[in-house]
Every structure is written in C-alpha cells, then in structure tokens.
Design a protein around this motif. Structure first.
Motif, PDB file in Angstrom:
ATOM      1  N   SER A  72       6.793  17.996  11.826  1.00 64.23           N
ATOM      2  CA  SER A  72       6.643  16.695  12.468  1.00 64.23           C
ATOM      3  C   SER A  72       5.738  15.766  11.657  1.00 64.23           C
ATOM      4  O   SER A  72       5.772  14.563  11.847  1.00 64.23           O
ATOM      5  CB  SER A  72       6.075  16.818  13.893  1.00 64.23           C
ATOM      6  N   ALA A 132      -0.289   2.504  12.997  1.00 64.35           N
ATOM      7  CA  ALA A 132       0.173   3.896  12.988  1.00 64.35           C
ATOM      8  C   ALA A 132       1.416   3.994  13.850  1.00 64.35           C
ATOM      9  O   ALA A 132       1.775   3.024  14.541  1.00 64.35           O
ATOM     10  CB  ALA A 132      -0.910   4.818  13.542  1.00 64.35           C
ATOM     11  N   GLY A 133       2.043   5.170  13.832  1.00 61.64           N
ATOM     12  CA  GLY A 133       3.235   5.373  14.635  1.00 61.64           C
ATOM     13  C   GLY A 133       2.964   5.080  16.102  1.00 61.64           C
ATOM     14  O   GLY A 133       3.724   4.366  16.763  1.00 61.64           O
ATOM     15  N   ALA A 134       1.867   5.627  16.611  1.00 58.78           N
ATOM     16  CA  ALA A 134       1.573   5.454  18.037  1.00 58.78           C
ATOM     17  C   ALA A 134       1.378   3.981  18.385  1.00 58.78           C
ATOM     18  O   ALA A 134       1.779   3.530  19.459  1.00 58.78           O
ATOM     19  CB  ALA A 134       0.348   6.273  18.437  1.00 58.78           C
ATOM     20  N   GLU A 137       4.706   2.428  18.577  1.00 56.36           N
ATOM     21  CA  GLU A 137       5.329   2.721  19.879  1.00 56.36           C
ATOM     22  C   GLU A 137       4.835   1.738  20.925  1.00 56.36           C
ATOM     23  O   GLU A 137       5.622   1.186  21.706  1.00 56.36           O
ATOM     24  CB  GLU A 137       4.956   4.135  20.340  1.00 56.36           C
ATOM     25  N   HIS A 166       7.622  13.908  21.171  1.00 52.54           N
ATOM     26  CA  HIS A 166       6.245  13.959  20.688  1.00 52.54           C
ATOM     27  C   HIS A 166       5.353  13.382  21.784  1.00 52.54           C
ATOM     28  O   HIS A 166       5.722  12.412  22.446  1.00 52.54           O
ATOM     29  CB  HIS A 166       6.158  13.087  19.430  1.00 52.54           C
ATOM     30  N   THR A 168       2.931  11.420  21.865  1.00 50.16           N
ATOM     31  CA  THR A 168       2.588   9.991  21.864  1.00 50.16           C
ATOM     32  C   THR A 168       3.612   9.164  22.633  1.00 50.16           C
ATOM     33  O   THR A 168       3.265   8.097  23.132  1.00 50.16           O
ATOM     34  CB  THR A 168       2.486   9.439  20.424  1.00 50.16           C
ATOM     35  N   ASP A 239      12.172   6.577  17.975  1.00 51.85           N
ATOM     36  CA  ASP A 239      10.967   6.990  17.267  1.00 51.85           C
ATOM     37  C   ASP A 239      11.424   7.379  15.856  1.00 51.85           C
ATOM     38  O   ASP A 239      12.203   8.314  15.683  1.00 51.85           O
ATOM     39  CB  ASP A 239      10.361   8.181  18.026  1.00 51.85           C
ATOM     40  N   ALA A 241       9.704   8.528  13.290  1.00 45.27           N
ATOM     41  CA  ALA A 241       8.782   9.372  12.509  1.00 45.27           C
ATOM     42  C   ALA A 241       9.538  10.318  11.585  1.00 45.27           C
ATOM     43  O   ALA A 241       8.999  10.766  10.578  1.00 45.27           O
ATOM     44  CB  ALA A 241       7.881  10.170  13.449  1.00 45.27           C
ATOM     45  N   ASN A 263       7.054   5.412  10.302  1.00 46.90           N
ATOM     46  CA  ASN A 263       5.704   5.866   9.964  1.00 46.90           C
ATOM     47  C   ASN A 263       5.577   5.755   8.447  1.00 46.90           C
ATOM     48  O   ASN A 263       6.032   6.631   7.724  1.00 46.90           O
ATOM     49  CB  ASN A 263       5.468   7.316  10.394  1.00 46.90           C
ATOM     50  N   HIS A 265       3.213   6.193   6.672  1.00 50.92           N
ATOM     51  CA  HIS A 265       2.399   7.294   6.130  1.00 50.92           C
ATOM     52  C   HIS A 265       3.115   8.641   6.245  1.00 50.92           C
ATOM     53  O   HIS A 265       2.552   9.654   5.909  1.00 50.92           O
ATOM     54  CB  HIS A 265       1.044   7.344   6.829  1.00 50.92           C
ATOM     55  N   LYS A 266       4.321   8.674   6.745  1.00 57.46           N
ATOM     56  CA  LYS A 266       5.071   9.929   6.680  1.00 57.46           C
ATOM     57  C   LYS A 266       6.218   9.768   5.683  1.00 57.46           C
ATOM     58  O   LYS A 266       6.439  10.625   4.851  1.00 57.46           O
ATOM     59  CB  LYS A 266       5.632  10.300   8.052  1.00 57.46           C
TER      60      LYS A 266
END
Ligand SMILES: *Cc1c(COP(=O)(O)O)cnc(C)c1O
Length: 481
Positions: A72, A132-134, A137, A166, A168, A239, A241, A263, A265-266
C-alpha cells in the motif's frame, strides 16, 4: 547504542570561543524565573556529537539500503535526478510572495505538472494544493459535498466505502460530515455488486473506491459503478494511491471517475515516509472544476498567472500553492520517463505477479484465482497451528535484512501480509526475499520458538505494543555524572 545523555561528561564542550572581553553575565540571573536548573543537557565534544548522530543514522532502515515491500505504501526507489532538481537554488531561493512576473519559471513548473497529470489521469482539471493523499481525500469529498449542496441536494450525505478500504477513506468522509456506509467485498475481492446496488439510494453522495483496491485486485466493474452512480446523481471518487499500477496504461477519468487523488509521494518520484512533505494532487471531471481550491495556475498564451477568480471555490487547502519541491520531483520524474511512463505500471505488476508466483503454496492466498496488480495479500492463517502469526513472520524478516510487508491490513483478510515489491526491484532481490520468507516458514514449522524470539539483530527487539501505546515513556530520565 548509548544515548547522547549517557555520553555526557561535565564540562565537555563542542565549541571554542575566544576569551571574554566583555563583563560576564550569569545566565541564571539574566533569565530569572525562566531559568530551569533541572534541565540536564548533555555535555559532549564535537566529535562525540558527530559520531553519535552518524551512528544513529546508520540504524535507519531505508530503500537506499534494503528491500522495503510495505504493501500500500509503494516504497520504491526514487531517482536521484528528481532530488537534485528539487534542490536547485533557482527554485529553493524563490520567496513565496514573489510577484508573478518574476516567478514565471516556478509557475510554469506547476502548470506543466498539472497538464501532465490531467493527461495521465484523463481529467478536466487538477489541483496541486493538497499536502498528502489524506488531504486530497478531504478536498475531493469537500468538492463532492459542495457539488451536491450547490444543486440543492444537501440530503446527499452518505458515502459508500468498501470494507477493503484504507483507513483514511472513512476517516476523511467522517471529517467531511458524511455518514459512512460500508459495502462488502465479494469472493473475487471486488466490490460486491448486490450490496452496492442495495445501498445506492437517493441520499448517497458518492462511492469512494480504490482501484486497484487494497487487495491488489483490479475492480473490473468500475465503469458500471460510474454509470450506476451517475444515474442517481451521485459521484465516483477513486483513491489513486495505487496509480503506479495504471500510469500510462489507463486513465480513470475515462472510466467515469469524477474525482481522484494522486499520491505524488507514492507514484511520482518523492520518497514516501519520514513525515513528508508529500503531495496529494486531485483530478476532477468537468462538473467539479468550478469548486476547485484557489488559486489555480493558468496560462494565457504569454504568461503564467494565479487565478483567484473562482466564485464557487471551496477555498484554500494549504498555504500558498502546495508543496512545491514535491511538484518539482514529480515533473522531473514524469519527464524523465517521457512517453515510456507505462513501464512503471508494467514492472510494478510484473514484479508483484512474479513474487506471488515464487511464494505459491507457502502461505494462504485467499484470492488465488484472481490475478493481482502491483501488490497482493497473503494470509499466515496456515501457521496458527504452530502458534505463529503474521507479526512473527514480519519480525523474522527484519533479522534477514528485509523490511516487513504491511501486516493485519486490509482488515478483511485474517493474519494478512500485504506485499508490494514495486517496479524498481530486480529479479534477484525478489528471489532473495522469497527464499528468506520460505526459510522462515520452514523454521516456523520446525522451531516456532526461534521465530517467535525474533528479531534478534535489530537495535530494538520486540516492544510490548499495547503497553507502548497505553503507557508510553516519553521523557528520558538520566542523570549525567
Ligand atoms: C497511502 C494511502 C492513502 C493515504 O495517503 P497519504 O499520502 O499517506 O495520506 C490512502 N489510500 C491508500 C489506498 C493508500 O495506500
């Protein structure tokens, strides 16, 4: 390893000042009641301090040192070129209040990244603000709420979220004032269509789904979901991610996805972990464009500028325009792949499928009959008879130089081990990991106590997780000599 307090020797200093040529002032007198005598700072030499922190840094586990299959999280290697460019002083020395005319280069970076993400995701517009991802969202759900409210449909207050999601996802929905309705997964690990249809009522604002989902399984009915939702004037939030499984191959916007967070950063070149900064860019379909946060970076054919003229905007999500260094890395990353970016997705999926194949039969595979995308979830339930759990396998891997997979997530798989090899690992690393994991499982059957005693080689061995949570010791109490 000793703590720096334990290295302390009274009077040892890590600095040398010229002799005093002004009257000496007592710090205690000067600070009065603010002077805290009980503070016992370590006194060490410069070399002691350098060695201490260098040795501490060597205790760090990282993608630069070892394999990190944390499902993940996409803990892949990120090319150094992106780091290098994000440190160019032409960018880092720019003041955030610099007038637009003098910030054309930086604005162009934001604009070009936005255009590329629109293209890769198949969206009408993208906001790069979320950190960030959250937070992406949260923005996506605020857009959804504002969209319905703007159309006089305040009663749309329920969000459907699959039970594989997930954490979040339901958290963001709750923070945004929605009621979360959980939808079951079916035996293929996909959204249970019947449960979804039953729960899709008029008061549903939208569905929030991850694709590929957290089991690493592709939701094949994603287009049907979009259609069913749109018929009820509900929206589809994806999502994103796990976009590293799709990038360059599929465009979620074309499936009918209305909102998706990336994301950065992913998927796009910023290392994940260490507390950030990150980037949770949000892409939207046409009908949500008016609600995007301010400002948006636009181009009028000659000049890049910040557009604040967005009367229906949800406002701001973050100070200034988001995390600029992360945007630089994402742009450098995407441009360095150029039109071969689909290699990211192809290798992410190939590596996961190959590793899953290598591990066949050693643990339970609850969705064995379904092909995986960039990650897969196994279950250690077959080892319970030896009193071995997923956490024991995870700890034993640490002794063999591997980071552990994500454990006990997703919640719908008992004794879950969620493995994401990522696209950047070589076949040799995958084989070495599979070999170690299989050795641990053999050992677990032969000598479970040995596995339960691991890790033995890490600086900190097993902690009492419950006690560490309930009674954390946050203050170090050591008296120096
Ligand atoms: C990582 C992740 C998130 C949250 O993203 P952050 O950037 O960590 O806030 C959301 N959903 C899924 C599926 C994830 O893997």
């Amino acid at each position: 390893m000793k703590l720096i307090f334990e290295l302390s020797k009274r009077g040892r200093k890590s600095f040398a000042l010229p002799s005093l040529d002004v009257p000496e002032v007592s710090l205690e007198e000067y600070l009065g009641e603010h002077f805290r005598k009980e503070l016992d700072f370590p006194e060490v030499s410069e070399l002691d301090a350098v060695r201490h922190y260098t040795n501490l840094s060597k205790l760090n586990y990282s993608v630069d040192t070892n394999f990190y299959p944390l499902g993940s999280c996409s803990m892949k290697y990120n090319p150094r070129i992106a780091e290098e460019i994000s440190r160019w002083e032409e960018f880092t020395d720019m003041h955030p209040m610099t007038p637009e005319d003098y910030a054309q280069g930086s604005l162009e970076v934001i604009y070009r990244l936005k255009e590329l993400l629109k293209e890769l995701g198949g969206f009408s517009e993208v906001s790069l603000e979320p950190a960030a991802g959250a937070q992406g969202e949260l923005l996506g759900l605020l857009l959804m709420r504002t969209y319905h409210t703007d159309r006089g449909k305040e009663y749309k207050r329920k969000i459907l979220i699959p039970d594989s999601a997930h954490g979040t996802n339901p958290a963001s929905a709750a923070v945004c004032g929605f009621e979360v309705i959980t939808v079951k997964s079916d035996t293929n690990g996909e959204l249970d269509w019947r449960d979804f249809s039953d729960k899709l009522k008029d008061d549903v604002a939208g569905l929030m789904i991850t694709n590929p989902n957290t089991l690493g399984i592709f939701e094949r009915r994603i287009k049907d979901m979009a259609q069913a939702l749109h018929e009820k004037d509900a929206l589809l939030y994806m999502d994103g991610a796990n976009f590293n499984a799709l990038v360059g191959i599929a465009k979620p916007g074309l499936w009918g996805v209305d909102i998706m967070h990336f994301n950065l950063h992913k998927t796009f070149g910023t290392p994940h972990g260490g507390g950030g900064p990150g980037g949770g860019a949000v892409g939207v379909s046409e009908k949500l464009v008016p609600y995007l946060p301010v400002p948006q970076v636009e181009f009028d054919g000659e000049k890049y500028f910040l557009s604040w003229d967005r009367p229906k905007s949800v406002g701001k999500m973050l100070s200034f325009y988001g995390h600029f260094s992360v945007m630089l890395k994402a742009l450098a990353y995407i441009l360095s792949y150029g039109n071969e970016i689909s290699r990211v997705a192809k290798y992410a999926v190939l590596n996961a499928r190959y590793l899953r194949h290598l591990l066949k039969g050693c643990l339970l595979d609850p969705y064995e009959h379904v092909p995986c995308m960039h990650e897969f979830v196994l279950s250690a339930l077959n080892l319970v008879q030896y009193d071995i759990k997923a956490i024991d396998i995870a700890k034993a891997l640490l002794d063999r130089g591997f980071y552990a997979p994500t454990v006990y997530f997703p919640l719908i798989v008992k004794e879950a081990l969620m493995i994401e090899p990522t696209e950047t690992e070589s076949v040799d690393t995958l084989r070495a990991f599979a070999k170690s994991l299989m050795e641990i499982i053999e050992e677990a059957k032969r000598d479970p106590q040995k596995v339960k005693a691991s890790p033995e080689k890490t600086p900190v061995r097993r902690i009492k997780e419950v006690e560490a949570n309930r009674k954390p010791v946050l203050r170090y109490a050591f008296k120096s000599s």
